[in-house]
Scaffold this motif. Sequence first.
Motif, PDB file in Angstrom:
ATOM      1  N   GLU A   1     -15.551  -0.186  12.395  1.00  0.00           N
ATOM      2  CA  GLU A   1     -14.743  -0.186  11.164  1.00  0.00           C
ATOM      3  C   GLU A   1     -15.632  -0.207   9.923  1.00  0.00           C
ATOM      4  N   ALA A   2     -16.624  -1.126   9.919  1.00  0.00           N
ATOM      5  CA  ALA A   2     -17.496  -1.256   8.741  1.00  0.00           C
ATOM      6  C   ALA A   2     -18.311   0.022   8.528  1.00  0.00           C
ATOM      7  N   LYS A   3     -18.838   0.571   9.636  1.00  0.00           N
ATOM      8  CA  LYS A   3     -19.644   1.803   9.516  1.00  0.00           C
ATOM      9  C   LYS A   3     -18.791   2.960   9.008  1.00  0.00           C
ATOM     10  N   PHE A   4     -17.549   3.025   9.506  1.00  0.00           N
ATOM     11  CA  PHE A   4     -16.592   4.063   9.094  1.00  0.00           C
ATOM     12  C   PHE A   4     -16.373   3.998   7.574  1.00  0.00           C
ATOM     13  N   VAL A   5     -16.101   2.778   7.079  1.00  0.00           N
ATOM     14  CA  VAL A   5     -15.864   2.609   5.642  1.00  0.00           C
ATOM     15  C   VAL A   5     -17.112   3.026   4.857  1.00  0.00           C
ATOM     16  N   GLY A   6     -18.282   2.634   5.363  1.00  0.00           N
ATOM     17  CA  GLY A   6     -19.536   2.997   4.689  1.00  0.00           C
ATOM     18  C   GLY A   6     -19.668   4.507   4.503  1.00  0.00           C
TER      19      GLY A   6
ATOM     20  N   LEU B   1      -9.679   0.703   2.720  1.00  0.00           N
ATOM     21  CA  LEU B   1      -9.006   1.992   2.502  1.00  0.00           C
ATOM     22  C   LEU B   1      -8.159   1.931   1.225  1.00  0.00           C
ATOM     23  N   CYS B   2      -7.565   0.763   0.952  1.00  0.00           N
ATOM     24  CA  CYS B   2      -6.783   0.613  -0.290  1.00  0.00           C
ATOM     25  C   CYS B   2      -7.678   0.782  -1.514  1.00  0.00           C
ATOM     26  N   ALA B   3      -8.875   0.191  -1.458  1.00  0.00           N
ATOM     27  CA  ALA B   3      -9.805   0.326  -2.590  1.00  0.00           C
ATOM     28  C   ALA B   3     -10.164   1.794  -2.804  1.00  0.00           C
ATOM     29  N   LEU B   4     -10.389   2.524  -1.700  1.00  0.00           N
ATOM     30  CA  LEU B   4     -10.716   3.949  -1.822  1.00  0.00           C
ATOM     31  C   LEU B   4      -9.519   4.754  -2.329  1.00  0.00           C
TER      32      LEU B   4
ATOM     33  N   LEU C   1      -5.455   7.862   4.435  1.00  0.00           N
ATOM     34  CA  LEU C   1      -6.658   8.720   4.491  1.00  0.00           C
ATOM     35  C   LEU C   1      -6.372  10.097   3.889  1.00  0.00           C
ATOM     36  N   LEU C   2      -5.143  10.589   4.100  1.00  0.00           N
ATOM     37  CA  LEU C   2      -4.760  11.866   3.486  1.00  0.00           C
ATOM     38  C   LEU C   2      -4.744  11.761   1.957  1.00  0.00           C
ATOM     39  N   LYS C   3      -4.259  10.610   1.462  1.00  0.00           N
ATOM     40  CA  LYS C   3      -4.254  10.400   0.005  1.00  0.00           C
ATOM     41  C   LYS C   3      -5.678  10.391  -0.540  1.00  0.00           C
ATOM     42  N   ILE C   4      -6.584   9.713   0.192  1.00  0.00           N
ATOM     43  CA  ILE C   4      -7.976   9.631  -0.276  1.00  0.00           C
ATOM     44  C   ILE C   4      -8.619  11.019  -0.259  1.00  0.00           C
ATOM     45  N   LYS C   5      -8.365  11.750   0.819  1.00  0.00           N
ATOM     46  CA  LYS C   5      -8.938  13.103   0.951  1.00  0.00           C
ATOM     47  C   LYS C   5      -8.446  13.994  -0.193  1.00  0.00           C
ATOM     48  N   LYS C   6      -7.155  13.869  -0.503  1.00  0.00           N
ATOM     49  CA  LYS C   6      -6.569  14.672  -1.569  1.00  0.00           C
ATOM     50  C   LYS C   6      -7.254  14.368  -2.911  1.00  0.00           C
ATOM     51  N   SER C   7      -7.590  13.080  -3.104  1.00  0.00           N
ATOM     52  CA  SER C   7      -8.234  12.701  -4.371  1.00  0.00           C
ATOM     53  C   SER C   7      -9.652  13.297  -4.457  1.00  0.00           C
ATOM     54  N   ILE C   8     -10.330  13.455  -3.307  1.00  0.00           N
ATOM     55  CA  ILE C   8     -11.656  14.114  -3.330  1.00  0.00           C
ATOM     56  C   ILE C   8     -11.458  15.596  -3.684  1.00  0.00           C
ATOM     57  N   ASP C   9     -10.468  16.219  -3.021  1.00  0.00           N
ATOM     58  CA  ASP C   9     -10.171  17.631  -3.267  1.00  0.00           C
ATOM     59  C   ASP C   9      -9.899  17.888  -4.750  1.00  0.00           C
ATOM     60  N   GLU C  10      -9.193  16.920  -5.383  1.00  0.00           N
ATOM     61  CA  GLU C  10      -8.754  17.157  -6.765  1.00  0.00           C
ATOM     62  C   GLU C  10      -9.749  16.653  -7.790  1.00  0.00           C
TER      63      GLU C  10
ATOM     64  N   ALA D   1       0.836  -1.208   0.000  1.00  0.00           N
ATOM     65  CA  ALA D   1       0.000   0.000   0.000  1.00  0.00           C
ATOM     66  C   ALA D   1       0.871   1.259   0.000  1.00  0.00           C
ATOM     67  N   ASP D   2       1.946   1.258   0.807  1.00  0.00           N
ATOM     68  CA  ASP D   2       2.869   2.404   0.818  1.00  0.00           C
ATOM     69  C   ASP D   2       3.456   2.643  -0.573  1.00  0.00           C
ATOM     70  N   LEU D   3       3.658   1.545  -1.312  1.00  0.00           N
ATOM     71  CA  LEU D   3       4.221   1.647  -2.667  1.00  0.00           C
ATOM     72  C   LEU D   3       3.121   1.898  -3.706  1.00  0.00           C
TER      73      LEU D   3
END
Length: 289
Positions: free
Chosen positions: A235-240, A205-208, A275-284, A167-169
Amino acid sequence: MPSKSPAQSLLDKADKKANSSTGWFSSASTKFEEAGDLYQQAANAFKIEKLFKEAGDAHAREAECREKSQEGNEAANAWWNAAKAYKRIDPSLAVQALSQTITHLTKAGRFRQAADREKEIGQIYLQELNDLRKACDSFERAADWYTQEDATATANACYKDAADLHADLEEYAQAISRYEQVANGSLNSALTKYSVKEYWLRSSLCALAMGDTVTAKRNLTKYGSLDTTFVSTREAKFVGVLVDAVEAGDVETFTAAVFEFDQVTKLDNWKTNILLKIKKSIDEAPGLT
């Protein structure tokens, strides 16, 4: 002329023995056995003087003598001792010596010990040399060997480390399949079942992070069918909530969900980064006009 240290005197003696011609009554293998013993003594004497590079080199020469006198187990040990000395001063030399150890151990069919040494290499790549790619490969190799030796828990721990590194890679597909593999391996044991929701959270989180909400949703359903208690977990509710927020391009809801989750279960560095990577993708993401 300054007098030689005890270690240096032993080393000279070992060199002399290793390079001597064999007499009428002694064989080459006896000569190398004796030289090996002297190199080992020299290495230990260097350690007393805290000269770890010299100690490692002496163990390496001991190992070569053990190889020449066909003592496989002793050679494996000597290389491992060399690695321990090198580890104090030069991680890349430690990796080379550990690789030699592994060659002897696998030849002798001692895969459990080989896995231990391979895992050690993975940790050196990760912590000392900061080479995530090689660390990941070492953890996977160690895990495969642990698996064939039925050391399932240790294997799973290594596969999980490998998944984190995939995931880091940003190799998210490989990470997901490793997390799922570890989760499946942990479902049947009462001891490890509690950690399954953690692996499924990481996988989601990887899928997102791939921007793939379809897979994230499909996997949530799949995980819920594999373990019916998962659906009601935090965890499941969070992902939802995250999936909905990503689909809606809603940064505020996303951020609020992360904040709330972190209040109860502190986010580790790995989760914070992804999570920062995912957030950035929403921003962009291009806004819906």
